[in-house]
Enzyme design. Sequence first.
Site, PDB file in Angstrom:
ATOM      1  N   GLN A 197     -10.930  -5.693  11.116  1.00  0.00           N
ATOM      2  CA  GLN A 197     -10.082  -5.636   9.921  1.00  0.00           C
ATOM      3  C   GLN A 197     -10.296  -6.918   9.122  1.00  0.00           C
ATOM      4  O   GLN A 197      -9.734  -7.964   9.430  1.00  0.00           O
ATOM      5  CB  GLN A 197      -8.635  -5.448  10.333  1.00  0.00           C
ATOM      6  CG  GLN A 197      -8.415  -4.196  11.193  1.00  0.00           C
ATOM      7  CD  GLN A 197      -8.700  -2.903  10.438  1.00  0.00           C
ATOM      8  OE1 GLN A 197      -7.921  -2.486   9.585  1.00  0.00           O
ATOM      9  NE2 GLN A 197      -9.818  -2.263  10.754  1.00  0.00           N
ATOM     10  N   ARG A 217      -2.997  -6.020   8.377  1.00  0.00           N
ATOM     11  CA  ARG A 217      -3.988  -6.512   7.429  1.00  0.00           C
ATOM     12  C   ARG A 217      -4.931  -5.382   7.040  1.00  0.00           C
ATOM     13  O   ARG A 217      -5.104  -4.400   7.772  1.00  0.00           O
ATOM     14  CB  ARG A 217      -4.757  -7.698   7.992  1.00  0.00           C
ATOM     15  CG  ARG A 217      -5.667  -7.392   9.146  1.00  0.00           C
ATOM     16  CD  ARG A 217      -6.180  -8.651   9.845  1.00  0.00           C
ATOM     17  NE  ARG A 217      -6.675  -9.676   8.936  1.00  0.00           N
ATOM     18  CZ  ARG A 217      -6.033 -10.821   8.706  1.00  0.00           C
ATOM     19  NH1 ARG A 217      -4.877 -11.075   9.316  1.00  0.00           N
ATOM     20  NH2 ARG A 217      -6.541 -11.717   7.874  1.00  0.00           N
ATOM     21  N   ALA A 238       0.935   0.257   7.411  1.00  0.00           N
ATOM     22  CA  ALA A 238      -0.440   0.227   7.917  1.00  0.00           C
ATOM     23  C   ALA A 238      -1.391  -0.463   6.937  1.00  0.00           C
ATOM     24  O   ALA A 238      -1.018  -0.855   5.826  1.00  0.00           O
ATOM     25  CB  ALA A 238      -0.908   1.645   8.216  1.00  0.00           C
ATOM     26  N   HIS A 239      -2.652  -0.568   7.369  1.00  0.00           N
ATOM     27  CA  HIS A 239      -3.633  -1.319   6.588  1.00  0.00           C
ATOM     28  C   HIS A 239      -3.891  -0.693   5.223  1.00  0.00           C
ATOM     29  O   HIS A 239      -3.908   0.517   5.052  1.00  0.00           O
ATOM     30  CB  HIS A 239      -4.943  -1.518   7.360  1.00  0.00           C
ATOM     31  CG  HIS A 239      -5.602  -0.262   7.827  1.00  0.00           C
ATOM     32  ND1 HIS A 239      -6.695  -0.278   8.661  1.00  0.00           N
ATOM     33  CD2 HIS A 239      -5.345   1.045   7.587  1.00  0.00           C
ATOM     34  CE1 HIS A 239      -7.078   0.956   8.907  1.00  0.00           C
ATOM     35  NE2 HIS A 239      -6.268   1.773   8.264  1.00  0.00           N
ATOM     36  N   ASN A 240      -4.050  -1.592   4.236  1.00  0.00           N
ATOM     37  CA  ASN A 240      -4.411  -1.224   2.863  1.00  0.00           C
ATOM     38  C   ASN A 240      -3.323  -0.471   2.108  1.00  0.00           C
ATOM     39  O   ASN A 240      -3.572   0.087   1.046  1.00  0.00           O
ATOM     40  CB  ASN A 240      -5.720  -0.429   2.822  1.00  0.00           C
ATOM     41  CG  ASN A 240      -6.891  -1.227   3.360  1.00  0.00           C
ATOM     42  OD1 ASN A 240      -7.419  -0.921   4.435  1.00  0.00           O
ATOM     43  ND2 ASN A 240      -7.280  -2.264   2.647  1.00  0.00           N
TER      44      ASN A 240
END
EC number: 2.3.1.191
Length: 351
Positions: A197, A217, A238-240
Amino acid sequence: MTTLTLAELATITGGELFGDPTALVSAVAPMDKAQLGHVTFLSNPKYSKHLGDCKATVIMVKTSERELCPSNALVVADPYVAFAKVAQALDSTPSPAHGIAPSAVIAEDAKLGHNVSIGANAVIESGVQLGDNVVIGAGCFIGKQARLGDNTKLWANVTIYHKVEIGSDCLIQSGTVIGADGFGYANERGEWIKIPQLGSVRIGDRVEIGACTTIDRGALDDTVIEDNVIIDNQLQIAHNVHIGYGSALAGGTVIAGSTRIGKYCIIGGASVINGHIEIADGVTITGMGMVMRSIEEKGMYSSGIPLQTNKEWRKTAARVHRIDDMHKRLKALEKLLEQSDTVQPDNSQAE
């Protein structure tokens, strides 16, 4: 303990005082428990019948309830907003830390602004930048090259991973983790291959995050929380994910990766939001909402079955399981009706 005159309360709230401007208050309290020296408020008219028995030094009300107040009255546009402002002014919550504790571990190249406080056993790694008046509670971990803006406060045992950026005037409660790896894996013939990540987390100014919330991240780009967002306890972001300006997210909500939430959205508690979708500005999702596709228009959205007695719920659940069969039977009936409509009656024998 902070003490304010009613004249000072009028200035803080922008209200009009009817009563003694020199009277003193030192705490806020609910109407039914307020005593001398307390300030209370009435935001719901259905409780106006209790005004006559209220013992508070001052009651914040709208114009329509002023005559009912047995004591000093502070007339304001919105009593609940006024309550929030007064509660801030009288807040006596202790700081997570004062000064720099001897047991804190601080990298030599970390940059600390003026009047920074760091609690016992906190760890500040290499390249960290802390703005002026930052407060780091006991046991916090601030990873390499992370940056925190002025006046940001972390309560005990908050974890901030490397390269995370947090703006000014933010408040983060205990147990929250920001910048851990997102849930990114590729599958090759049944074997999971971890995807590093490589993004980070960027949090704007005046953001508040509750206890034990996790914000992952990004995989390549960053996870982004814009200014003025409020996030409750125990959320998984969660990511993004991208959360727009001024949005509010209640506890227990789960947001899957790469979803974009617009400005001024309100997400009710225990909601589940699918990944890779977009939610328009001004959307409200009521508690336990399950969002599986994008929402393109502002408004209020709900899903799930509201509370019923167990007996009623069991009947409802049974009907839900029979919906497919009922649908097939309905289609069959429709087909029979269509066939009967196409058959013309033979009237030749009637003559």
